[in-house]
Design a protein around this motif. Structure first.
Motif, PDB file in Angstrom:
ATOM      1  N   LEU A   1      36.059  76.882  95.494  1.00 34.27           N
ATOM      2  CA  LEU A   1      36.768  76.020  94.540  1.00 34.27           C
ATOM      3  C   LEU A   1      37.447  76.833  93.453  1.00 34.27           C
ATOM      4  O   LEU A   1      38.585  76.541  93.068  1.00 34.27           O
ATOM      5  CB  LEU A   1      35.812  75.002  93.930  1.00 34.27           C
ATOM      6  CG  LEU A   1      35.403  73.846  94.839  1.00 34.27           C
ATOM      7  CD1 LEU A   1      34.417  72.932  94.129  1.00 34.27           C
ATOM      8  CD2 LEU A   1      36.607  73.050  95.283  1.00 34.27           C
ATOM      9  N   ARG A   2      36.785  77.859  92.947  1.00 32.12           N
ATOM     10  CA  ARG A   2      37.399  78.672  91.889  1.00 32.12           C
ATOM     11  C   ARG A   2      38.584  79.456  92.407  1.00 32.12           C
ATOM     12  O   ARG A   2      39.598  79.581  91.728  1.00 32.12           O
ATOM     13  CB  ARG A   2      36.378  79.622  91.285  1.00 32.12           C
ATOM     14  CG  ARG A   2      35.425  78.904  90.399  1.00 32.12           C
ATOM     15  CD  ARG A   2      34.977  79.755  89.284  1.00 32.12           C
ATOM     16  NE  ARG A   2      34.059  78.983  88.460  1.00 32.12           N
ATOM     17  CZ  ARG A   2      33.193  79.519  87.658  1.00 32.12           C
ATOM     18  NH1 ARG A   2      33.121  80.815  87.557  1.00 32.12           N
ATOM     19  NH2 ARG A   2      32.402  78.760  86.941  1.00 32.12           N
ATOM     20  N   SER A   3      38.476  80.005  93.606  1.00 32.58           N
ATOM     21  CA  SER A   3      39.610  80.747  94.151  1.00 32.58           C
ATOM     22  C   SER A   3      40.790  79.811  94.395  1.00 32.58           C
ATOM     23  O   SER A   3      41.941  80.189  94.197  1.00 32.58           O
ATOM     24  CB  SER A   3      39.216  81.479  95.425  1.00 32.58           C
ATOM     25  OG  SER A   3      38.871  80.563  96.438  1.00 32.58           O
ATOM     26  N   GLY A   4      40.518  78.579  94.810  1.00 32.42           N
ATOM     27  CA  GLY A   4      41.591  77.599  94.983  1.00 32.42           C
ATOM     28  C   GLY A   4      42.266  77.260  93.668  1.00 32.42           C
ATOM     29  O   GLY A   4      43.490  77.132  93.596  1.00 32.42           O
ATOM     30  N   GLN A   5      41.479  77.133  92.599  1.00 34.98           N
ATOM     31  CA  GLN A   5      42.049  76.844  91.283  1.00 34.98           C
ATOM     32  C   GLN A   5      42.894  78.015  90.785  1.00 34.98           C
ATOM     33  O   GLN A   5      43.964  77.821  90.201  1.00 34.98           O
ATOM     34  CB  GLN A   5      40.941  76.532  90.293  1.00 34.98           C
ATOM     35  CG  GLN A   5      40.241  75.226  90.555  1.00 34.98           C
ATOM     36  CD  GLN A   5      38.995  75.050  89.692  1.00 34.98           C
ATOM     37  OE1 GLN A   5      38.568  75.962  89.002  1.00 34.98           O
ATOM     38  NE2 GLN A   5      38.395  73.866  89.772  1.00 34.98           N
ATOM     39  N   VAL A   6      42.434  79.227  91.010  1.00 38.79           N
ATOM     40  CA  VAL A   6      43.190  80.407  90.580  1.00 38.79           C
ATOM     41  C   VAL A   6      44.495  80.498  91.343  1.00 38.79           C
ATOM     42  O   VAL A   6      45.546  80.784  90.764  1.00 38.79           O
ATOM     43  CB  VAL A   6      42.340  81.688  90.770  1.00 38.79           C
ATOM     44  CG1 VAL A   6      43.175  82.930  90.618  1.00 38.79           C
ATOM     45  CG2 VAL A   6      41.191  81.702  89.784  1.00 38.79           C
ATOM     46  N   LEU A   7      44.451  80.233  92.637  1.00 45.32           N
ATOM     47  CA  LEU A   7      45.680  80.278  93.432  1.00 45.32           C
ATOM     48  C   LEU A   7      46.668  79.207  92.998  1.00 45.32           C
ATOM     49  O   LEU A   7      47.870  79.443  92.960  1.00 45.32           O
ATOM     50  CB  LEU A   7      45.362  80.140  94.919  1.00 45.32           C
ATOM     51  CG  LEU A   7      44.736  81.367  95.565  1.00 45.32           C
ATOM     52  CD1 LEU A   7      44.396  81.072  97.025  1.00 45.32           C
ATOM     53  CD2 LEU A   7      45.654  82.558  95.475  1.00 45.32           C
TER      54      LEU A   7
END
Length: 180
Positions: free
Chosen positions: A111-117
């Motif tokens: 979820l965090r990597s998706g938000q950063v992307l």
């Protein structure tokens, strides 16, 4: 050994599901917070914190083990399956608790990597476009600048003065000073 691996993988998926579900809404945590805490100690209205979502390691561990323990006790008393009666049952319990905890951290990472992307998608596109433009300019400079650079280098090499014949070598100067 095979059943433990299957239980562990299912537990990881269960942990991912729990984390994802709680990241979308924390109604149960809010309800429990209102029951347990006084008005002054209740969580803020805009807080997204839940049992697992945005929690530190220890509260998350306590919640996961408690949920798995309650589920194991229900299975123990209402079915003929004896979870705590053998080593295999206790091993399955531990595998499920550990897998669920690992699954919550895997979901957190995803979820965090998706938000950063999502946050940097526009800036990544701009950076990529700038890199492509600079690459095109560099190739054009190589095509036209190679010929000019070679000619300038040849001129510089030809213009270097040759050593004069009347100058003494370093060896002769040292001999004159008496150092050699």
């Amino acid at each position: 050994m095979g059943a433990d691996i299957i239980i562990f993988i299912i537990a990881i998926l269960f942990g991912i599901f729990l984390y994802w579900r709680e990241s979308n809404g924390n109604g149960m945590y809010r309800f429990m917070n209102k029951l347990v805490n006084s008005k002054e100690l209740q969580m803020a209205a805009g807080s997204k914190k839940g049992f697992i979502y945005q929690q530190a390691f220890l509260p998350r561990l306590v919640f996961v083990v408690t949920v798995v323990l309650i589920a194991a006790l229900i299975v123990e008393f209402f079915t003929p399956i004896s979870i705590f009666g053998s080593y295999l049952g206790v091993s399955a319990f531990a595998s499920f608790a550990a897998g669920t905890l690992i699954g919550t951290y895997v979901a957190n990472l995803v979820l965090r990597s998706g938000q950063v992307l999502e946050a940097q998608s526009e800036s990544l596109e701009d950076k990529f476009d700038n890199a492509v433009e600079k690459g095109k300019e560099f190739i054009e400079d190589l095509k036209t600048g190679d010929i000019m650079a070679v000619e300038e280098a040849k001129e510089e090499i030809e213009e270097e003065p040759e050593p004069k014949a009347d100058e003494k070598s370093a060896r002769d100067r040292l001999k004159d000073k008496g150092l050699m």
